[in-house]
Design an enzyme around this catalytic site. Structure first.
Site, PDB file in Angstrom:
ATOM      1  N   TYR A 107      17.796 -22.948 -17.019  1.00 57.13           N
ATOM      2  CA  TYR A 107      17.143 -24.251 -16.865  1.00 57.13           C
ATOM      3  C   TYR A 107      17.180 -24.951 -18.210  1.00 57.13           C
ATOM      4  O   TYR A 107      16.554 -24.503 -19.169  1.00 57.13           O
ATOM      5  CB  TYR A 107      15.714 -24.019 -16.371  1.00 57.13           C
ATOM      6  CG  TYR A 107      14.839 -25.230 -16.138  1.00 57.13           C
ATOM      7  CD1 TYR A 107      15.306 -26.536 -16.271  1.00 57.13           C
ATOM      8  CD2 TYR A 107      13.502 -25.068 -15.763  1.00 57.13           C
ATOM      9  CE1 TYR A 107      14.492 -27.622 -16.047  1.00 57.13           C
ATOM     10  CE2 TYR A 107      12.675 -26.148 -15.533  1.00 57.13           C
ATOM     11  CZ  TYR A 107      13.162 -27.416 -15.684  1.00 57.13           C
ATOM     12  OH  TYR A 107      12.340 -28.494 -15.474  1.00 57.13           O
ATOM     13  N   LYS A 113      20.395 -25.383 -14.115  1.00 61.60           N
ATOM     14  CA  LYS A 113      19.688 -26.606 -13.722  1.00 61.60           C
ATOM     15  C   LYS A 113      19.732 -27.534 -14.924  1.00 61.60           C
ATOM     16  O   LYS A 113      19.134 -27.267 -15.963  1.00 61.60           O
ATOM     17  CB  LYS A 113      18.240 -26.310 -13.326  1.00 61.60           C
ATOM     18  CG  LYS A 113      17.442 -27.588 -13.037  1.00 61.60           C
ATOM     19  CD  LYS A 113      15.986 -27.335 -12.702  1.00 61.60           C
ATOM     20  CE  LYS A 113      15.253 -28.667 -12.562  1.00 61.60           C
ATOM     21  NZ  LYS A 113      13.835 -28.518 -12.208  1.00 61.60           N
TER      22      LYS A 113
END
Length: 293
Positions: A134, A162
């Protein structure tokens, strides 16, 4: 589909007025999302206020999400933490609970260097569960640059990223440097750009309150109906921009309340939206909710 593909909802957590978690509403929300075009859920992410949850609450949310998820609906909990040992412990808890993958920030107590970041993900990877890295440089002061993502791709369990930097050029750069890594749109207000450039998933916030609109947008953007995607996107984009503001949790919970879901309050230190921000957010959300899909 792999568990991190499609629309995996970064779930808000329903808090009662006394700021306790309404677990029944949470499980009902999991079922609602599954029935309305979404493909999975991420409890304990940034939108899920993981930093202000107790260990017991955090573990229970993962267990209840797995329990409520129908077949084919993935659970990808956030396991981010200050240190590698804690993140690894949360990854093990997620695996033991039956989660399908995990979402993991770099260590977020200080600005780690590249070697420290690599070792952090390597430690979490020892659990054996797939990891969606992330990149949120705004909250962590650490940027998972395309070069660094290419290095993380050497870790077998790191399967996706992400991307929340807002720089859509990253989609091309990561695809070129780390072709084994799946790219996940991480911010609602750049989702169409990312999907058109090859992202295979969307971990966002407004799918909590308008999942059918998000599902239709995802369909248009991933099946070549570009004109329809752009037309719909332009209508909802002002609403989606709230996902990239520091008040995104309050805003998305407000949109849930407006859309017939339950958002509720946030735990301190977050305050409610200012009167000016709430008025503007309501206007933006009303326009998005008026879309007929």
């Amino acid at each position: 589909m792999k568990p991190w593909h499609g629309i995996v909802v970064a779930s808000a957590i329903p808090m009662r007025t006394d700021l306790s978690i309404d677990y029944d509403k949470f499980q009902e929300h999991v079922a609602f999302l599954a029935a309305n075009g979404c493909h999975g859920i991420t409890p304990n992410g940034s939108l899920g206020e993981y930093q202000v949850l107790t260990d017991e609450e955090r573990a229970k949310l993962v267990e209840l999400a797995v329990e409520a998820a129908p077949d084919g609906f993935s659970v990808v909990p956030g396991v981010s933490a200050y240190g590698s040992a804690e993140a690894t412990r949360w990854a093990q808890q997620a695996a033991d609970a039956g989660a399908h993958a995990v979402l993991c920030l770099p260590p977020n107590s200080y600005k780690a260097n590249a070697d420290e970041i690599f070792d952090h993900y390597k430690a979490v990877g020892e659990v054996g569960i797939p990891i969606v890295a992330y990149n949120n440089p705004f909250d962590t002061n650490v940027d998972l640059s395309p070069d660094l993502v290419a290095r993380l791709a050497e870790i077998e369990q790191v399967v996706a990223i992400k991307e929340f930097s807002g720089d859509v050029r990253r989609v091309h750069e990561i695809a070129n440097l780390a072709p084994s890594i799946d790219i996940i749109a991480g911010a609602d207000d750049v989702v169409v750009e990312c999907l058109l450039m090859g992202a295979v998933g969307w971990i966002g916030g407004f799918s909590n309150s308008m999942p059918l609109v998000c599902a239709k947008l995802y369909e248009y953007a991933t099946t070549g109906e570009v004109d329809k995607a752009v037309e719909l996107y332009r209508t909802v984009h002002a609403a989606f921009q709230w996902d990239s503001r520091h008040t995104f949790i309050q805003a998305i919970k407000l949109s849930m309340d407006m859309g017939g879901r339950y958002g509720g309050p946030c735990r301190p230190p977050r305050h409610p939206l200012s009167s000016e921000d709430e008025a503007q957010a309501r206007k933006d959300f009303e326009r998005a909710f008026a879309v007929n899909v």
